[in-house]
Design a protein around this motif. Structure first.
Motif, PDB file in Angstrom:
ATOM      1  N   LEU A 781       0.822  -1.210   0.000  1.00 26.62           N
ATOM      2  CA  LEU A 781       0.000   0.000   0.000  1.00 26.62           C
ATOM      3  C   LEU A 781       0.856   1.259   0.000  1.00 26.62           C
ATOM      4  O   LEU A 781       0.423   2.313  -0.453  1.00 26.62           O
ATOM      5  CB  LEU A 781      -0.912   0.001   1.226  1.00 26.62           C
ATOM      6  CG  LEU A 781      -1.870  -1.195   1.346  1.00 26.62           C
ATOM      7  CD1 LEU A 781      -2.652  -1.113   2.649  1.00 26.62           C
ATOM      8  CD2 LEU A 781      -2.814  -1.243   0.148  1.00 26.62           C
ATOM      9  N   ALA A 782       2.102   1.128   0.518  1.00 28.13           N
ATOM     10  CA  ALA A 782       3.007   2.277   0.560  1.00 28.13           C
ATOM     11  C   ALA A 782       3.931   2.317  -0.641  1.00 28.13           C
ATOM     12  O   ALA A 782       4.816   3.188  -0.718  1.00 28.13           O
ATOM     13  CB  ALA A 782       3.833   2.231   1.838  1.00 28.13           C
ATOM     14  N   GLY A 783       3.732   1.386  -1.566  1.00 28.74           N
ATOM     15  CA  GLY A 783       4.572   1.367  -2.756  1.00 28.74           C
ATOM     16  C   GLY A 783       5.947   0.781  -2.543  1.00 28.74           C
ATOM     17  O   GLY A 783       6.858   1.015  -3.341  1.00 28.74           O
ATOM     18  N   ARG A 784       6.111   0.013  -1.473  1.00 26.36           N
ATOM     19  CA  ARG A 784       7.405  -0.608  -1.169  1.00 26.36           C
ATOM     20  C   ARG A 784       7.469  -1.999  -1.765  1.00 26.36           C
ATOM     21  O   ARG A 784       6.499  -2.766  -1.682  1.00 26.36           O
ATOM     22  CB  ARG A 784       7.616  -0.697   0.341  1.00 26.36           C
ATOM     23  CG  ARG A 784       8.001   0.604   0.992  1.00 26.36           C
ATOM     24  CD  ARG A 784       9.483   0.833   0.860  1.00 26.36           C
ATOM     25  NE  ARG A 784       9.837   2.161   1.337  1.00 26.36           N
ATOM     26  CZ  ARG A 784      11.030   2.705   1.196  1.00 26.36           C
ATOM     27  NH1 ARG A 784      11.974   2.021   0.584  1.00 26.36           N
ATOM     28  NH2 ARG A 784      11.274   3.899   1.644  1.00 26.36           N
ATOM     29  N   GLN A 785       8.613  -2.356  -2.320  1.00 22.86           N
ATOM     30  CA  GLN A 785       8.812  -3.686  -2.871  1.00 22.86           C
ATOM     31  C   GLN A 785       9.934  -4.387  -2.121  1.00 22.86           C
ATOM     32  O   GLN A 785      10.867  -3.757  -1.634  1.00 22.86           O
ATOM     33  CB  GLN A 785       9.156  -3.597  -4.362  1.00 22.86           C
ATOM     34  CG  GLN A 785       8.018  -3.030  -5.204  1.00 22.86           C
ATOM     35  CD  GLN A 785       8.371  -2.990  -6.672  1.00 22.86           C
ATOM     36  OE1 GLN A 785       9.533  -3.114  -7.036  1.00 22.86           O
ATOM     37  NE2 GLN A 785       7.354  -2.818  -7.517  1.00 22.86           N
ATOM     38  N   GLY A 786       9.856  -5.709  -2.067  1.00 21.93           N
ATOM     39  CA  GLY A 786      10.877  -6.486  -1.379  1.00 21.93           C
ATOM     40  C   GLY A 786      10.251  -7.634  -0.614  1.00 21.93           C
ATOM     41  O   GLY A 786       9.069  -7.586  -0.265  1.00 21.93           O
ATOM     42  N   GLU A 787      11.065  -8.660  -0.380  1.00 19.39           N
ATOM     43  CA  GLU A 787      10.547  -9.849   0.296  1.00 19.39           C
ATOM     44  C   GLU A 787      10.486  -9.693   1.804  1.00 19.39           C
ATOM     45  O   GLU A 787       9.693 -10.353   2.461  1.00 19.39           O
ATOM     46  CB  GLU A 787      11.436 -11.062  -0.037  1.00 19.39           C
ATOM     47  CG  GLU A 787      11.355 -11.503  -1.486  1.00 19.39           C
ATOM     48  CD  GLU A 787      12.189 -12.743  -1.729  1.00 19.39           C
ATOM     49  OE1 GLU A 787      12.914 -13.163  -0.793  1.00 19.39           O
ATOM     50  OE2 GLU A 787      12.124 -13.288  -2.839  1.00 19.39           O
TER      51      GLU A 787
END
Length: 963
Positions: A781-787
């Motif tokens: 929702l905050a536009g963050r990517q990553g595992e």
């Protein structure tokens, strides 16, 4: 997200995920950052001290990993020579066997088998604490690589003359039959006696009275010492006294060590059985040279019995024979038999049996002046609990002074920095007075000393027998026997910072991560471990082993007492994390206590303190508690009330996340077209974003300056007080009002989620589990990517974006609402009851801010009307101030005057009685003098608090009565 926060449902899942995916391995692109874990004993269990320092280290590691540093937290365990051998020997004893039944090789194999099956408890517990160590690089002080490093260091130090074998006084454990370090000796105050004995002057002119706490050692006396300036005895210096019960004469010598004011001013000197006496002997060697054994008379066997034959006169480490009899296990003669100096009736007696017999014989011979009750510090082995005996043996030693000199300079010139800096003085004091280090132990489990002896006792040192023969060009026919001793565990751990990275090989890991960044440890092992790592690191790598040493305090109980089993105040960190039922806790606390009375006392105290057992607080709550208590260098008082409070803090964060997700994700699903486009950030949004920048700066400064208390407090204050208590409430009037512009709603939703996401990254090093669980939901929702959250970038403050005007305006709103709520509380007005508010005085800014924020104020303060007054006299009202602005709430019609006065009367009466009780107690001089100081201080604090509260109640009573 689940409705309720349940740490047990998320913590172990996330740790297994992190470990399986290899997130703990070094992988950053920035500068290397490395911490060496103080290797816990392989026999050990996690205790509060471990949990505290592991929290600090993990917070540092997770912070630097998120900063993009090439981060390594090196993990491993110590083979714990004595402790491990005891565990395995106890198992053998249960089978009716001893290690001697197996023999050395088979016993060592048995220890390795134990280690494989049962030696991993501490590492499993480290995982439960969330320690993000690189398990792929786990080391053990007895593994092949570290053993090679240990052997290399020993041989090189020996070849340079920095390791030698010599006869010195050591701490001796008569049960374990080995020398032990000072750290393995626990001195505790015990009740005993002081025996005053008469030593007749050899010329028959009288006697000297000598006081001792160990009369049995008199048989090894070499002299009687007096102070050189003591007028009572100056004329006797150089004369002789007859040693009672032996007929042997010993001289009277003068030494400044003697305190004329203590006892009779005469001190018996027994250099083979007392460290202070040994120092006196060293100053008077020539005077005492004509005494048997040159004045060093060791009267005890290895199990603290009085010697009874020539076979008792040995030291360890050399093969020798007596006549045709070969001594077992490398024992060798040290000189003429001492047992002949001991009267026959005492030979073979245990030291305490001998004490009783000697005291009785002194009394019968009229040589016992008196016996006094006396408290003294008794040294006991921390493993065997046996009284430790200062004992004269041949041991291996490191010549410490040459190694200490560069180690001192490394701290003086700032290559190594102690935090707090006051520990520099402690370090320097010890290093400048350093004694040679006894490194040999008479056990089987450990690094065997790489020294061999020929039949004549000549020593040869190399890693293997084959290398010995090549190095010294020895004949293949010359029989050699390896020294049976092993090295002190601290010897191998002194090499830990570089041996774990592959030294003596020039490995890429050694090149990258050495010197390490910081050592996190307690003050109690500065000498035993920290100093020795510095000495060895400089000697064998030319570099310091670490740049900084962060010294933390000890974890004590809520009353400031040291945690110990005998006090029954020990807390197990895993019990705090997972909870434990009362009956299980009682069994756990009383198991292993030998005295039934002690076990009963501890059971009673446990039932009183934890009537319902210990609830499950979760790992994050425990970690946050440790962090917020971690003031620099001070001992911390651990109170269950604190961890309960931080469990509530985690719950608060969880519920805040649920609110955000419900308002943001549901909106995106229902109205995806409305989640994009122009966004307007209102004053509350600009305020919370500004406060996030300031908080981020505070947290970073706290972590980098080892002020974890300040970092944790900043996170707590921002999360609880600003984000949850205020910003979430300020968001509701915007999101819940159909008339609010969509751009304002989008701005609010974006701020809710982005601030929360940044907050999760900010708090992750301290509370990793809950932040990871929430982040997985919030990040998209905050536009963050990553595992994983743990590899996300750590927030950086953008100080230039702080909107000071918004900060001041929302602070005004908070003060306004707080003022109204304070009046409600004081006047017992229901929180959900809408009330009218009158305003008077104030400034132009107050009027402008009121107009701008009227919707917020009406909603948060639950106001049904707001009216400005002129200079007219207001009606009877309760008042609060916001700067110059007066907030007035007319009380007529809001409260039941008579009912409220009666309630206040009851409260005032109750509080007056409470105050009278406390004041009477403090007026009792006997109580003040005899009660513990901390209890008296608490009563005085209570008196102040009750007085303040009583004044407030009486003021409220007067205001309501005037209506």
């Amino acid at each position: 997200m689940d409705k309720s926060y349940n740490p047990q449902a998320i913590e172990q899942h996330w740790y297994q995920t992190w470990e399986q995916k290899g997130y703990f391995a070094p992988q950053g692109d920035n500068a290397p950052y490395c911490i060496m874990i103080p290797p816990p004993n392989v026999t050990g269990h996690l205790h509060m001290g471990h949990a505290f320092q592991d929290t600090i280290m993990d917070a540092l590691i997770r912070y630097h990993r998120m900063r993009g540093d090439n981060t390594l937290w090196q993990v491993g365990t110590d083979h714990a020579g004595i402790a491990t051998q005891i565990v395995v020997e106890q198992q053998l004893n249960g089978e009716g066997k001893t290690r001697h039944d197996l023999g050395r090789e088979a016993f060592i194999q048995r220890v390795w088998e134990w280690k494989e099956h049962s030696g991993g408890t501490i590492t499993r517990q480290l995982r439960r604490m969330g320690a993000s160590v690189d398990w792929s690089r786990e080391r053990f002080t007895m593994d092949e690589g570290l053993s090679k490093a240990v052997c290399e260091v020993f041989v090189r130090l020996y070849d340079e003359g920095l390791i030698y074998r010599g006869q010195r006084l050591v701490n001796w454990d008569p049960m374990l039959h080995t020398a032990i370090s000072d750290l393995e000796v626990v001195s505790e105050e015990e009740h005993s006696h002081l025996w005053h004995m008469r030593y007749p002057l050899a010329d028959g002119s009288g006697y000297l009275v000598v006081a001792t706490t160990r009369p049995e050692t008199m048989l090894g006396d070499t002299a009687v010492a007096v102070h050189p300036e003591d007028p009572r005895y100056r004329h006797l210096i150089g004369k002789a006294v007859t040693l009672p019960l032996t007929g042997r004469t010993i001289p009277v010598i003068a030494d400044d060590y003697v305190e004329p004011e203590f006892g009779s001013g005469c001190v018996k000197i027994t250099p083979a059985h007392d460290f202070n006496d040994y120092a006196v002997w060293q100053r008077h060697k020539q005077e005492l040279a004509n005494q048997p054994q040159g004045g060093l008379i060791n009267i005890f066997t290895v199990d603290a019995r009085l010697k009874s034959s020539e076979f008792d006169d040995f030291t360890f480490g050399r093969r020798a024979t007596v006549g045709d009899t070969q001594l077992a296990d490398g024992e060798g003669l040290v000189g003429n038999p001492i047992y002949e100096l001991i009267p026959e009736k005492y030979r073979g007696l245990d030291r305490f049996e001998a004490r009783k017999q000697i005291v009785a014989d002194l009394e019968a011979a009229d040589l016992l002046e008196k016996i006094e009750d006396h408290k003294l510090m008794v040294p006991r082995g921390d493993r065997s609990r046996t009284v430790i005996e200062p004992y004269l043996t041949d041991q291996w030693f490191v010549k410490a002074a040459p190694l200490a000199e560069p180690a001192i300079k490394a701290v003086e010139n700032g290559q190594i920095r102690f935090i707090p800096e006051n520990w520099n003085k402690v370090y320097f004091e010890w290093m400048r007075n350093i004694q040679d280090w006894c490194i040999s132990r008479q056990i089987w489990w450990g690094h065997r000393i790489p020294a061999w002896y020929d039949p004549e006792g000549k020593v040869y040192v190399a890693p293997t027998e084959a290398q010995v023969r090549r190095k010294y060009n020895l004949s293949p026919d010359l029989p050699l026997e390896q020294d049976p001793d092993v090295l002190d565990t601290w010897f191998s751990s002194a090499l830990w910072p570089f041996s774990t990275l592959g030294w003596p090989e020039e490995t890429p890991q050694l090149h990258t991560f050495y010197p390490t960044s910081v050592l996190v440890t307690g003050f109690d092992i500065i000498f035993f471990w920290v100093a020795r790592m510095i000495m060895m690191g400089l000697k064998f790598t030319g570099e310091v082993p670490f740049r900084e040493v962060y010294i933390h305090g000890l974890v004590r109980d809520a009353e400031g007492q040291k945690m110990s089993k005998s006090k029954g105040n020990v807390l197990d960190p895993l019990d705090l994390i997972d909870g434990i039922e009362l009956e299980t806790l009682v069994t756990k606390r009383t198991s292993g206590l030998m005295q039934p009375a002690m076990a009963k006392r501890i059971e009673k105290a446990t039932r009183k303190e934890f009537p319902q057992g210990i609830p499950a607080f979760g790992c994050d709550a425990l970690r946050f508690t440790f962090a917020i208590l971690a003031t620099r260098g001070r001992d911390i008082r651990f109170d269950l009330g604190r961890i309960e409070g931080y469990r509530n803090f985690c719950n608060k964060l969880w519920n805040a996340a649920r609110y955000v997700l419900m308002n943001v994700s549901s909106e995106r699903q229902s109205h995806p077209e409305q989640t994009t486009g122009d966004e307007v950030l209102g004053t509350p949004e600009r305020w919370i974003i500004s406060r996030l920048q300031s908080t981020t700066q505070q947290v970073i400064e706290g972590i980098e300056n080892y002020r974890f208390d300040r970092a944790a407090q900043a996170i707590y204050d921002f999360t609880w007080n600003e984000y949850c208590d205020w910003y979430l409430e300020l968001s509701k009037p915007v999101l819940n009002n159909p008339a609010s512009p969509e751009a304002a709603k989008r701005g609010t939703r974006r701020t809710l989620v982005e601030v929360l996401e940044a907050l999760l990254r900010l708090a992750h090093p301290i509370i990793p589990f809950i932040t990871e669980e929430i982040w997985q939901q919030v990040a998209p929702l905050a536009g963050r990517q990553g595992e994983t959250l743990m590899l996300q970038p750590y927030p950086q403050p953008e100080i230039n974006t702080i909107d000071q005007e918004a900060v001041e305006e929302i602070e005004w709103v908070i003060a306004f609402v707080t003022g109204v709520r304070s009046i409600r509380s004081q006047m017992n007005i229901a929180p959900n009851k809408s009330i009218p508010l009158l305003l008077q005085a104030g400034t132009v800014h107050d009027r402008t801010r009121l107009e701008t924020n009227q919707d917020f104020l009406a909603t948060l303060a639950k106001l049904d009307s707001i009216q400005w007054l002129g200079e007219e006299t207001p009606p009877p009202a309760a008042t609060a101030l916001v700067g110059e602005l007066k907030l007035l709430i007319p009380l007529a019609g809001l409260i039941d005057k008579e009912a409220e006065l009666k309630r206040l009367d009851r409260e005032i009466q109750k509080m007056r009685k409470d105050l009278e009780r406390v004041q009477n107690k403090l007026a009792n001089q006997n109580y003040v003098e005899r009660a513990p100081a901390e209890i008296v201080a608490k009563e005085r604090q209570r008196a102040e608090e009750v007085t303040t509260a009583l004044t407030t109640l009486e003021q409220q009573h007067a205001e309501i009565a005037a209506l």
